[in-house]
Design an enzyme around this catalytic site. Structure first.
Site, PDB file in Angstrom:
ATOM      1  N   LYS A  90      64.971 -22.033  -2.330  1.00 28.22           N
ATOM      2  CA  LYS A  90      66.114 -22.903  -1.998  1.00 28.22           C
ATOM      3  C   LYS A  90      66.193 -23.165  -0.492  1.00 28.22           C
ATOM      4  O   LYS A  90      66.593 -24.252  -0.068  1.00 28.22           O
ATOM      5  CB  LYS A  90      67.444 -22.294  -2.491  1.00 28.22           C
ATOM      6  CG  LYS A  90      67.855 -22.812  -3.859  1.00 28.22           C
ATOM      7  CD  LYS A  90      67.118 -22.177  -4.993  1.00 28.22           C
ATOM      8  CE  LYS A  90      66.130 -22.939  -5.746  1.00 28.22           C
ATOM      9  NZ  LYS A  90      65.414 -22.178  -6.775  1.00 28.22           N
ATOM     10  N   VAL A 102      44.668 -28.462 -17.556  1.00 28.85           N
ATOM     11  CA  VAL A 102      43.654 -28.061 -16.578  1.00 28.85           C
ATOM     12  C   VAL A 102      42.639 -27.156 -17.266  1.00 28.85           C
ATOM     13  O   VAL A 102      43.012 -26.179 -17.927  1.00 28.85           O
ATOM     14  CB  VAL A 102      44.314 -27.355 -15.377  1.00 28.85           C
ATOM     15  CG1 VAL A 102      43.257 -26.760 -14.452  1.00 28.85           C
ATOM     16  CG2 VAL A 102      45.211 -28.333 -14.629  1.00 28.85           C
ATOM     17  N   HIS A 129      90.398 -36.601  -6.330  1.00 30.52           N
ATOM     18  CA  HIS A 129      89.684 -37.848  -6.061  1.00 30.52           C
ATOM     19  C   HIS A 129      89.492 -38.022  -4.561  1.00 30.52           C
ATOM     20  O   HIS A 129      90.422 -37.741  -3.804  1.00 30.52           O
ATOM     21  CB  HIS A 129      90.483 -39.039  -6.602  1.00 30.52           C
ATOM     22  CG  HIS A 129      89.868 -40.364  -6.244  1.00 30.52           C
ATOM     23  ND1 HIS A 129      88.757 -40.841  -6.895  1.00 30.52           N
ATOM     24  CD2 HIS A 129      90.184 -41.265  -5.274  1.00 30.52           C
ATOM     25  CE1 HIS A 129      88.428 -42.014  -6.363  1.00 30.52           C
ATOM     26  NE2 HIS A 129      89.282 -42.286  -5.383  1.00 30.52           N
TER      27      HIS A 129
HETATM   28  P1  FAD Z   1      62.681  -9.142 -10.319  1.00 29.33           P
HETATM   29  O1  FAD Z   1      63.485  -9.960  -9.416  1.00 29.33           O
HETATM   30  O2  FAD Z   1      61.264  -9.540 -10.576  1.00 29.33           O
HETATM   31  O3  FAD Z   1      62.733  -7.669  -9.739  1.00 29.33           O
HETATM   32  C1  FAD Z   1      62.042  -6.610 -10.316  1.00 29.33           C
HETATM   33  C2  FAD Z   1      61.849  -5.540  -9.257  1.00 29.33           C
HETATM   34  O4  FAD Z   1      61.349  -4.380  -9.884  1.00 29.33           O
HETATM   35  C3  FAD Z   1      60.844  -5.921  -8.186  1.00 29.33           C
HETATM   36  O5  FAD Z   1      61.405  -5.697  -6.930  1.00 29.33           O
HETATM   37  C4  FAD Z   1      59.650  -5.002  -8.466  1.00 29.33           C
HETATM   38  O6  FAD Z   1      58.965  -4.631  -7.281  1.00 29.33           O
HETATM   39  C5  FAD Z   1      60.335  -3.810  -9.082  1.00 29.33           C
HETATM   40  N1  FAD Z   1      59.493  -3.033  -9.977  1.00 29.33           N
HETATM   41  C6  FAD Z   1      58.736  -3.481 -11.008  1.00 29.33           C
HETATM   42  N2  FAD Z   1      58.160  -2.461 -11.659  1.00 29.33           N
HETATM   43  C7  FAD Z   1      58.573  -1.339 -11.015  1.00 29.33           C
HETATM   44  C8  FAD Z   1      58.312   0.040 -11.213  1.00 29.33           C
HETATM   45  N3  FAD Z   1      57.538   0.475 -12.217  1.00 29.33           N
HETATM   46  N4  FAD Z   1      58.879   0.915 -10.368  1.00 29.33           N
HETATM   47  C9  FAD Z   1      59.650   0.500  -9.332  1.00 29.33           C
HETATM   48  N5  FAD Z   1      59.941  -0.782  -9.107  1.00 29.33           N
HETATM   49  C10 FAD Z   1      59.407  -1.685  -9.940  1.00 29.33           C
HETATM   50  N6  FAD Z   1      66.177 -17.792 -11.077  1.00 29.33           N
HETATM   51  C11 FAD Z   1      67.398 -18.353 -10.979  1.00 29.33           C
HETATM   52  O7  FAD Z   1      68.320 -17.929 -11.676  1.00 29.33           O
HETATM   53  N7  FAD Z   1      67.626 -19.390 -10.118  1.00 29.33           N
HETATM   54  C12 FAD Z   1      66.652 -19.895  -9.320  1.00 29.33           C
HETATM   55  O8  FAD Z   1      66.878 -20.822  -8.553  1.00 29.33           O
HETATM   56  C13 FAD Z   1      65.361 -19.317  -9.395  1.00 29.33           C
HETATM   57  N8  FAD Z   1      64.362 -19.769  -8.614  1.00 29.33           N
HETATM   58  C14 FAD Z   1      63.147 -19.155  -8.657  1.00 29.33           C
HETATM   59  C15 FAD Z   1      62.136 -19.624  -7.827  1.00 29.33           C
HETATM   60  C16 FAD Z   1      60.899 -19.027  -7.832  1.00 29.33           C
HETATM   61  C17 FAD Z   1      59.811 -19.538  -6.912  1.00 29.33           C
HETATM   62  C18 FAD Z   1      60.653 -17.908  -8.694  1.00 29.33           C
HETATM   63  C19 FAD Z   1      59.313 -17.217  -8.705  1.00 29.33           C
HETATM   64  C20 FAD Z   1      61.650 -17.443  -9.531  1.00 29.33           C
HETATM   65  C21 FAD Z   1      62.905 -18.070  -9.520  1.00 29.33           C
HETATM   66  N9  FAD Z   1      63.937 -17.637 -10.359  1.00 29.33           N
HETATM   67  C22 FAD Z   1      65.162 -18.240 -10.304  1.00 29.33           C
HETATM   68  C23 FAD Z   1      63.759 -16.540 -11.319  1.00 29.33           C
HETATM   69  C24 FAD Z   1      64.337 -15.245 -10.745  1.00 29.33           C
HETATM   70  O9  FAD Z   1      63.723 -14.945  -9.516  1.00 29.33           O
HETATM   71  C25 FAD Z   1      64.130 -14.116 -11.738  1.00 29.33           C
HETATM   72  O10 FAD Z   1      64.699 -14.485 -12.976  1.00 29.33           O
HETATM   73  C26 FAD Z   1      64.804 -12.844 -11.250  1.00 29.33           C
HETATM   74  O11 FAD Z   1      64.300 -12.429  -9.999  1.00 29.33           O
HETATM   75  C27 FAD Z   1      64.603 -11.720 -12.279  1.00 29.33           C
HETATM   76  O12 FAD Z   1      65.296 -10.603 -11.850  1.00 29.33           O
HETATM   77  P2  FAD Z   1      64.846  -9.143 -12.279  1.00 29.33           P
HETATM   78  O13 FAD Z   1      65.728  -8.220 -11.520  1.00 29.33           O
HETATM   79  O14 FAD Z   1      64.777  -9.046 -13.743  1.00 29.33           O
HETATM   80  O15 FAD Z   1      63.336  -8.992 -11.761  1.00 29.33           O
HETATM   81  P1  AMP Z   2      57.502 -22.833 -17.032  1.00 24.42           P
HETATM   82  O1  AMP Z   2      57.086 -21.784 -18.018  1.00 24.42           O
HETATM   83  O2  AMP Z   2      58.806 -23.497 -17.325  1.00 24.42           O
HETATM   84  O3  AMP Z   2      57.411 -22.348 -15.604  1.00 24.42           O
HETATM   85  O4  AMP Z   2      56.433 -23.994 -17.156  1.00 24.42           O
HETATM   86  C1  AMP Z   2      55.035 -23.794 -17.028  1.00 24.42           C
HETATM   87  C2  AMP Z   2      54.349 -25.035 -17.561  1.00 24.42           C
HETATM   88  O5  AMP Z   2      52.941 -24.953 -17.313  1.00 24.42           O
HETATM   89  C3  AMP Z   2      54.497 -25.225 -19.071  1.00 24.42           C
HETATM   90  O6  AMP Z   2      55.167 -26.433 -19.313  1.00 24.42           O
HETATM   91  C4  AMP Z   2      53.065 -25.233 -19.594  1.00 24.42           C
HETATM   92  O7  AMP Z   2      52.896 -26.194 -20.612  1.00 24.42           O
HETATM   93  C5  AMP Z   2      52.256 -25.623 -18.359  1.00 24.42           C
HETATM   94  N1  AMP Z   2      50.833 -25.205 -18.438  1.00 24.42           N
HETATM   95  C6  AMP Z   2      50.350 -24.002 -18.853  1.00 24.42           C
HETATM   96  N2  AMP Z   2      48.981 -23.970 -18.791  1.00 24.42           N
HETATM   97  C7  AMP Z   2      48.583 -25.202 -18.325  1.00 24.42           C
HETATM   98  C8  AMP Z   2      47.299 -25.808 -18.029  1.00 24.42           C
HETATM   99  N3  AMP Z   2      46.121 -25.166 -18.200  1.00 24.42           N
HETATM  100  N4  AMP Z   2      47.286 -27.080 -17.553  1.00 24.42           N
HETATM  101  C9  AMP Z   2      48.464 -27.751 -17.360  1.00 24.42           C
HETATM  102  N5  AMP Z   2      49.678 -27.237 -17.630  1.00 24.42           N
HETATM  103  C10 AMP Z   2      49.765 -25.978 -18.096  1.00 24.42           C
END
Ligand code: FAD
Ligand code: AMP
Length: 479
Positions: free
Chosen positions: A58, A245, A451
């Site tokens: 973001k 792909v 508004h």
């Molecule tokens: P995570 O955030 O993945 O945290 C898990 C933690 O556990 C990590 O720090 C990891 O190191 C630790 N861990 C794992 N295994 C172990 C272990 N065995 N021992 C100790 N520590 C461990 N979601 C939204 O809601 N809004 C958004 O705008 C959004 N944007 C995103 C953009 C990107 C580029 C990405 C990649 C994700 C985005 N997400 C968004 C998804 C969001 O980041 C995840 O849904 C969220 O972080 C999940 O939270 P979590 O706590 O389950 O896991």
């Molecule tokens: P999301 O799970 O919402 O992050 O979306 C991932 C997207 O990648 C899905 O819509 C899949 O259909 C697409 N995807 C997965 N494998 C391939 C591939 N080999 N080439 C193009 N698109 C893919």
């Protein structure tokens, strides 16, 4: 440090750190095990969300949107700013500062609430014990009355495009490009692919998104997906659907990508390639075979509606369990579990979890889509309102998109809301609140909206459900 806790949480992402804070607030002695270390070897809290997910993406989306507006939008307002340039390293530094501030903030909250952070990799053993191995291989076992697993997820890798961290990257690498790629390929038109493609596209990259499926954003309401595709294409995003792909090759610092579509085999050359084909639960080596835990067929830790696993006193929350991979979903599961451990009858309304794609305009949704209602045979009515009829959207020169509200045909209860448009994420939240309170479309229609606001579009869509819209011609007869 005592090795016995009421609650031990594994993972300090938004699911785990929120569960830990809530448990401590409820008077439970709580430790949170996290394996992520910073450059100095200190434990890093916040998980994917704060470090390489929601927040840094973001930050870059906001920076790139401001640049894009300066280049393309300011002149509409009569503003000229001369030559507009972007300093990519400065943009990345700003993002890193925000990340540091927030992860440090979680450390502060742990301290304030008395959560004990434990650096190392956690593994659940039989009898709700947690084995922790630190970076030097030292092992300790934490005794716990309750364990909450919040290990999160990792990006999916696909054999045709192996990530090399330079020319072929996953979402984490795409937050670190030091310069704007001239031609950028994105595999996957999902939420992450579209957001990261938008960042670099707004800064001037020529972006091609290759998506294997024939449908665009298939989980969204079809009317909204169609409109979104139209808007993003107008912005110059080259989205190729039905493009799978099949191979990639790095040659002279460029990536040659092969893909197949209905009309045959194709290839494209890119400076950088982002692989954004989804995320998978991080459930390997997380528990011993005698712990009683099981995985479902997709590798998620098996839990019931209360996030209880099959092992007594062991819970799992967030991306490592079924449901949408969203930060707020995991956090609310963490709160629910902490409260249930403390003896409170908490539950989570899974029907009311909003989801957002942070493109511009944003795409946001809650509840059922029109297609789901049709498939389930639920009688429904709908009201829509386009932002082009919103005074506030026009004043802001930001009038692409629409609000769509779905309500039960007989009871009028709101069943879903789908928006593509300015501030859709915040607008949909108003409907989330209404739905949590069991509102009817008429309840929203009878509410006074300030508004001029973008929120008026939500009001008008609610009015339109029964043909009562004021600022647009009603398609249906007034009842
Ligand atoms: P995570 O955030 O993945 O945290 C898990 C933690 O556990 C990590 O720090 C990891 O190191 C630790 N861990 C794992 N295994 C172990 C272990 N065995 N021992 C100790 N520590 C461990 N979601 C939204 O809601 N809004 C958004 O705008 C959004 N944007 C995103 C953009 C990107 C580029 C990405 C990649 C994700 C985005 N997400 C968004 C998804 C969001 O980041 C995840 O849904 C969220 O972080 C999940 O939270 P979590 O706590 O389950 O896991
Ligand atoms: P999301 O799970 O919402 O992050 O979306 C991932 C997207 O990648 C899905 O819509 C899949 O259909 C697409 N995807 C997965 N494998 C391939 C591939 N080999 N080439 C193009 N698109 C893919």
């Amino acid at each position: 440090m005592s090795d016995k806790f009421d609650v031990v949480v594994i993972g300090a992402g938004p699911a785990g750190y929120v569960a830990a804070i809530k448990a401590a607030q409820l008077g439970l002695s709580t430790a949170c095990v996290e394996q992520w270390l910073d450059d100095k070897g200190k434990v890093r809290l916040g998980g994917t969300c704060l470090n390489v997910g929601c927040i840094p993406s973001k930050a870059l989306l906001d920076s790139s949107q401001k640049y894009h507006e300066a280049v393309s939008d300011f002149s509409v307002h009569g503003i000229s700013v001369g030559e507009t340039t972007i300093d990519v390293p400065a943009m990345l530094e700003r993002k890193d500062k925000i990340v540091d501030q927030l992860t440090g903030g979680v450390a502060g909250l742990f301290k304030h609430n008395g959560v004990t952070p434990v650096a190392g990799t956690g593994k659940v053993l039989a009898g709700a014990k947690v084995e922790v191995t630190d970076k030097d291989g030292n092992v300790q076992v934490l005794e716990a009355d309750n364990v909450i697993i919040a290990a999160g997820s990792l990006p999916v890798n696909i054999p045709p495009a192996p990530v090399n961290g330079d020319t072929i990257v996953d979402s984490t690498g795409a937050l670190e490009f030091q310069a704007i790629p001239e031609r950028l390929g994105v595999i996957g038109a999902g939420v992450i692919g579209l957001e990261l493609g938008s960042v670099w596209g707004r800064l001037g990259a020529e972006v091609v998104v290759l998506e294997a499926l024939d449908d665009f954003l298939p989980m969204m309401d079809a009317q909204i997906s169609k409109e979104t595709a139209k808007i993003l294409k107008k912005q110059g995003l080259d989205i190729r659907l039905g493009a799978r792909v099949t191979a990639s090759e790095v040659k002279d610092g460029k990536v040659l990508v092969s893909y197949s579509s209905a009309d045959g085999e194709h290839s494209e050359t890119f400076d950088k390639l982002i692989v954004a084909v989804g995320r998978r639960p991080r459930s390997e080596e997380l528990f011993s075979t005698d712990s009683g835990l099981t995985l479902d067929e997709r590798g998620f830790i098996f839990v019931n509606e209360f996030c209880e696993t099959e092992a007594p006193h062991v819970y799992a929350v967030g991306d490592v369990v079924r449901g949408p991979m969203l930060a707020h979903k995991g956090s609310e599961e963490g709160v629910m579990v902490a409260e249930r451990i403390a003896g409170k009858p908490a539950q989570l309304n899974y029907d009311c979890i909003p989801s957002v794609v942070y493109t511009h305009p944003e795409v946001a949704a809650v509840g059922k889509t029109e297609q789901q209602l049709k498939a389930e045979g639920v009688p429904y009515k709908s009201g829509t309102f386009p932002f082009v009829a919103s005074g506030r959207a026009l004043a802001a020169n930001d009038s692409d998109g629409l609000v769509k509200l779905l309500a039960h045909e007989e009871t009028d209860r709101i069943l879903g809301c789908h928006i593509v448009g300015p501030s859709a994420a915040d607008l949909v939240q108003q409907v989330v609140i209404a739905m949590e309170f069991g509102s009817s479309a008429e309840d929203l229609a009878l509410t006074v909206f300030g508004h001029p606001t973008l929120s008026e579009a939500v009001h008008e869509a609610a009015l339109a459900v029964d043909g009562h819209a004021i600022h647009i011609a009603n398609r249906k007869k007034r009842k």
